[in-house]
Design a protein around this motif. Sequence first.
Motif, PDB file in Angstrom:
ATOM      1  N   LYS A  54       0.753  -0.488  -6.710  1.00 35.69           N
ATOM      2  CA  LYS A  54      -0.316   0.284  -7.358  1.00 35.69           C
ATOM      3  C   LYS A  54      -0.765  -0.384  -8.663  1.00 35.69           C
ATOM      4  O   LYS A  54      -1.928  -0.264  -9.045  1.00 35.69           O
ATOM      5  CB  LYS A  54       0.127   1.730  -7.559  1.00 35.69           C
ATOM      6  CG  LYS A  54       0.246   2.463  -6.203  1.00 35.69           C
ATOM      7  CD  LYS A  54       0.261   3.969  -6.335  1.00 35.69           C
ATOM      8  CE  LYS A  54       0.681   4.683  -5.062  1.00 35.69           C
ATOM      9  NZ  LYS A  54      -0.319   4.705  -3.990  1.00 35.69           N
ATOM     10  N   ASN A  86       3.835   7.594   6.360  1.00 33.87           N
ATOM     11  CA  ASN A  86       4.142   6.977   5.066  1.00 33.87           C
ATOM     12  C   ASN A  86       3.048   5.965   4.719  1.00 33.87           C
ATOM     13  O   ASN A  86       2.526   5.952   3.588  1.00 33.87           O
ATOM     14  CB  ASN A  86       5.514   6.286   5.182  1.00 33.87           C
ATOM     15  CG  ASN A  86       6.098   5.862   3.835  1.00 33.87           C
ATOM     16  OD1 ASN A  86       5.392   5.800   2.837  1.00 33.87           O
ATOM     17  ND2 ASN A  86       7.387   5.552   3.827  1.00 33.87           N
ATOM     18  N   GLU A  87       2.662   5.162   5.690  1.00 34.15           N
ATOM     19  CA  GLU A  87       1.630   4.148   5.439  1.00 34.15           C
ATOM     20  C   GLU A  87       0.291   4.803   5.102  1.00 34.15           C
ATOM     21  O   GLU A  87      -0.421   4.356   4.194  1.00 34.15           O
ATOM     22  CB  GLU A  87       1.503   3.234   6.667  1.00 34.15           C
ATOM     23  CG  GLU A  87       0.893   1.870   6.377  1.00 34.15           C
ATOM     24  CD  GLU A  87      -0.615   1.836   6.496  1.00 34.15           C
ATOM     25  OE1 GLU A  87      -1.242   0.968   5.872  1.00 34.15           O
ATOM     26  OE2 GLU A  87      -1.187   2.676   7.217  1.00 34.15           O
ATOM     27  N   PHE A 106       6.804  -0.985  14.684  1.00 30.81           N
ATOM     28  CA  PHE A 106       5.838  -0.496  13.691  1.00 30.81           C
ATOM     29  C   PHE A 106       4.740  -1.534  13.472  1.00 30.81           C
ATOM     30  O   PHE A 106       3.548  -1.213  13.469  1.00 30.81           O
ATOM     31  CB  PHE A 106       6.548  -0.197  12.362  1.00 30.81           C
ATOM     32  CG  PHE A 106       5.597   0.156  11.243  1.00 30.81           C
ATOM     33  CD1 PHE A 106       5.192   1.467  11.042  1.00 30.81           C
ATOM     34  CD2 PHE A 106       5.077  -0.834  10.412  1.00 30.81           C
ATOM     35  CE1 PHE A 106       4.293   1.787  10.027  1.00 30.81           C
ATOM     36  CE2 PHE A 106       4.177  -0.524   9.406  1.00 30.81           C
ATOM     37  CZ  PHE A 106       3.790   0.794   9.210  1.00 30.81           C
ATOM     38  N   ALA A 139       6.984   6.710   9.645  1.00 30.34           N
ATOM     39  CA  ALA A 139       6.546   5.480   8.965  1.00 30.34           C
ATOM     40  C   ALA A 139       5.016   5.362   8.996  1.00 30.34           C
ATOM     41  O   ALA A 139       4.399   4.938   8.015  1.00 30.34           O
ATOM     42  CB  ALA A 139       7.193   4.252   9.600  1.00 30.34           C
ATOM     43  N   ASP A 140       4.418   5.738  10.117  1.00 35.11           N
ATOM     44  CA  ASP A 140       2.948   5.725  10.184  1.00 35.11           C
ATOM     45  C   ASP A 140       2.360   6.653   9.117  1.00 35.11           C
ATOM     46  O   ASP A 140       1.381   6.315   8.446  1.00 35.11           O
ATOM     47  CB  ASP A 140       2.460   6.187  11.562  1.00 35.11           C
ATOM     48  CG  ASP A 140       2.793   5.184  12.665  1.00 35.11           C
ATOM     49  OD1 ASP A 140       3.118   4.023  12.360  1.00 35.11           O
ATOM     50  OD2 ASP A 140       2.736   5.585  13.843  1.00 35.11           O
ATOM     51  N   ARG A 149       0.375   6.013   1.552  1.00 40.89           N
ATOM     52  CA  ARG A 149       0.303   4.932   0.572  1.00 40.89           C
ATOM     53  C   ARG A 149      -1.082   4.315   0.449  1.00 40.89           C
ATOM     54  O   ARG A 149      -1.406   3.735  -0.600  1.00 40.89           O
ATOM     55  CB  ARG A 149       1.272   3.810   0.975  1.00 40.89           C
ATOM     56  CG  ARG A 149       2.729   4.150   0.787  1.00 40.89           C
ATOM     57  CD  ARG A 149       3.601   3.191   1.590  1.00 40.89           C
ATOM     58  NE  ARG A 149       5.009   3.536   1.526  1.00 40.89           N
ATOM     59  CZ  ARG A 149       5.910   2.871   0.811  1.00 40.89           C
ATOM     60  NH1 ARG A 149       5.557   1.839   0.103  1.00 40.89           N
ATOM     61  NH2 ARG A 149       7.173   3.256   0.808  1.00 40.89           N
ATOM     62  N   ASP A 156       1.862  -2.795   0.923  1.00 42.89           N
ATOM     63  CA  ASP A 156       3.036  -1.931   0.795  1.00 42.89           C
ATOM     64  C   ASP A 156       4.217  -2.433   1.608  1.00 42.89           C
ATOM     65  O   ASP A 156       5.343  -1.989   1.385  1.00 42.89           O
ATOM     66  CB  ASP A 156       2.687  -0.512   1.267  1.00 42.89           C
ATOM     67  CG  ASP A 156       1.819   0.217   0.271  1.00 42.89           C
ATOM     68  OD1 ASP A 156       2.359   0.784  -0.679  1.00 42.89           O
ATOM     69  OD2 ASP A 156       0.587   0.197   0.437  1.00 42.89           O
ATOM     70  N   PHE A 170       9.441  10.671   3.695  1.00 49.24           N
ATOM     71  CA  PHE A 170       9.188   9.860   4.891  1.00 49.24           C
ATOM     72  C   PHE A 170      10.378   9.032   5.365  1.00 49.24           C
ATOM     73  O   PHE A 170      10.380   8.570   6.502  1.00 49.24           O
ATOM     74  CB  PHE A 170       7.972   8.958   4.660  1.00 49.24           C
ATOM     75  CG  PHE A 170       6.714   9.715   4.377  1.00 49.24           C
ATOM     76  CD1 PHE A 170       6.148  10.526   5.355  1.00 49.24           C
ATOM     77  CD2 PHE A 170       6.100   9.661   3.133  1.00 49.24           C
ATOM     78  CE1 PHE A 170       4.983  11.252   5.093  1.00 49.24           C
ATOM     79  CE2 PHE A 170       4.938  10.367   2.863  1.00 49.24           C
ATOM     80  CZ  PHE A 170       4.386  11.170   3.852  1.00 49.24           C
ATOM     81  N   LEU A 210       8.763   0.958   2.746  1.00 53.24           N
ATOM     82  CA  LEU A 210       8.063   1.560   3.884  1.00 53.24           C
ATOM     83  C   LEU A 210       8.931   1.467   5.139  1.00 53.24           C
ATOM     84  O   LEU A 210       8.970   2.410   5.942  1.00 53.24           O
ATOM     85  CB  LEU A 210       6.729   0.810   4.072  1.00 53.24           C
ATOM     86  CG  LEU A 210       5.819   1.179   5.231  1.00 53.24           C
ATOM     87  CD1 LEU A 210       5.500   2.664   5.261  1.00 53.24           C
ATOM     88  CD2 LEU A 210       4.521   0.373   5.134  1.00 53.24           C
TER      89      LEU A 210
END
Lengths: 423, 423
Positions: free
Chosen positions: A172, B230-231, A345, B227-228, B234, A163, B193, A331
């Motif tokens: 996906k 969001n990950e 991150f 962001a965490d 996903r 991602d 997000f 992301l």
Amino acid sequence: MPFPAFCRNNQPMRKPDILTVRNIAEKLATRDAVTALLGPDHGSWTVTEISDGNMNAVFRVASARQSIIAKYAPPYIRVIGESWPFPSSRIAFEQAALTEYHRICPDMVPAIIDYDADAALLVMEDLAGFTVLRRALIEGMALPRLAEQAGQYLAQTLFHTSDLALPTVAKKQLLERFTGNAKLCATTETVIFTGPYWSAPLNKWNPLLDDMVSAIHQDREWHQAAADLNEIFRTRTQSLIHGDLHTGSIMVTPDATRVIDAEWAFHGPMGFDIGALIGNLLIAFCAVPGHGDNRDYADWILQTIEGIWRHFAEAFRQLVLTRRHDGDDALLPARLFDDRAALAFTDRYLAQVLTDSAGFAGAKMTRRVIGISHVEDLEEINDPALRARCERHVLTIARDLVVARNTIRSISDITPLAQRHQP
Amino acid sequence: MPFPAFCRNNQPMRKPDILTVRNIAEKLATRDAVTALLGPDHGSWTVTEISDGNMNAVFRVASARQSIIAKYAPPYIRVIGESWPFPSSRIAFEQAALTEYHRICPDMVPAIIDYDADAALLVMEDLAGFTVLRRALIEGMALPRLAEQAGQYLAQTLFHTSDLALPTVAKKQLLERFTGNAKLCATTETVIFTGPYWSAPLNKWNPLLDDMVSAIHQDREWHQAAADLNEIFRTRTQSLIHGDLHTGSIMVTPDATRVIDAEWAFHGPMGFDIGALIGNLLIAFCAVPGHGDNRDYADWILQTIEGIWRHFAEAFRQLVLTRRHDGDDALLPARLFDDRAALAFTDRYLAQVLTDSAGFAGAKMTRRVIGISHVEDLEEINDPALRARCERHVLTIARDLVVARNTIRSISDITPLAQRHQP
């Protein structure tokens, strides 16, 4: 037995031939991409079976001009036979994964020459002059570029299928293409995360380890940690992972590295690939006393583990900075995450990947000593007592990696652990 | 504009009609399942548009005999119009998800009466006498069974579509059926997000919050935590989640609960559904001062949040004990995990789900105050200053839930946090 996967237009179809060293040249001679390389006269070709893994049959086919590798997936597990049926479709997933990896990493994945879906036959570039990494490690071969090249391979393949690199719809779609490889996922889950921890029928081990195996079969803390890793393997779709990246799936020369055997590929946790490689290198490290006890080489293996992680992590960070997806559904959109924020991150993300890698490394090490499928690093040590000493070392490190993986915060936490348990 | 999804046999197909309150009865009269219920004389039917969400058009169609609900997905977002095209295929995913959920939870999901894929039209049981939960909460309705029923719904749907209940191949087949719903996932990712954390064009907020919004747009710690999440959204394919389980997707009577609007369904983290519900209940809690300041009702909302989690967790534990998959590729095979060991795994698993739920709850709360799409709980408070006080309360709780979600170890950590921030 019918083969529904090969039926088309509702016409029953002839069961495809089982390909062997005797009939494969004839089959390959019908393929234009092959005769373009080897020439038309298949009677003059030399065919050698070089099967190494458990699943498939692999042949080297050579003419006076050129040689190629032909990989064939019979509708069962090769080393067991027709009594263990297994979908030939695995070769379609291998073809799809190698194509994807070759696109991302052309210098580190063999080129595909031809693919015959009906025959379950994949033809690839012959890696002449390469040695299987496992064999190279047993023989103490110097591989000064392995750490850098393996780290790059991991960074490129894991980043570009995640991602971080792909828009959501593309990620996906890629994930969806490999979802059908579920039977192989189920096999991994059984042979790695549960099978070794009870008296599963096909398990085997050195009888000198009976006490340790018995303790492992009672070790609830270990079983719990393995179940946590099993759940991560089943649910964390981070990247298109190779799925079986042990030292038998990598070919080397002193200068070059190639990754092969991608039939287990699916979207899973990055740490499963990294952990497979680290775990198998740790097995090689533990096996050094069984192959001449070259302590310098043992040290080099540990340095290589650290080097692989450091090259991987640094290349991954650079990819995040320079190649991350920055569209609407990013992301880490650049308008919200400048370089410093993107790296913050990424460092947190990589810390989790390292923890997962440690756990998966331990799980892979365990199963190679007490599960269904073993490795030559240990099996070729003839003295059972010496072998047992190496195997105990593997299992002792493995338990720490699995059970205490959440304490691993840096790659430098792993290698001292391997030395600390030195028998 | 062509509609490739509606093309068959390579024949170009007529663009399907946009269905409205004027022409939908005629369309429905061609469907046997509908005329079997309402009778054949569509001229006598009453059609009322009752659209509530942003995406689709919803109609109640009644004859003298019976009434039904017809849901239609135009090829764009309803509240915006043709300028924001959006795949009508979302209704196919809704149909598939509701069918799955109805099979699992027949008493808590409306029955599907008919589905016309070409027309993007889904016909369901009319939930006559039910109120949207959001409306019920604004009005202070007593809902003594909500906690138990919502907890049961969550446990049943999340357990039965997970690796705990399903063999690997079945789990991945179910996952695969919803992977194509990726455009909706991408939309969630953007509007929840990242969108609220910068000056995205369609964001809106109460001008009295300008200072707070400006601070949020600078709050790197908050962006990192989002962001965490969001990950996780996903990549963590734990269960077939509803994907939009706010209080507008639940219908209630004092005795009964029904879940609707499943077009966002895909395999994702369990905590996203649980967090959506908790987050929207916390919004309702913060909005109580704007709707008469009934403190007993506010307390009841907090008790209900705790009750939902407790009922969910207890039902989930029971399902693990009694209904977990125990085949060859089980995550927790009984031969290795007795009840006590299975519960030890489950408690650790649920602790992670709770942490995720807290984070997702906070993310959903934030976007409803400063993002693109708001909620009546707050929008219907006429006094801007009073509304701002409630909204600040929402945002203050939300930040703690997102940024400090890893400190949430029990549901009892969430509700005191809501009270502590009471303005």
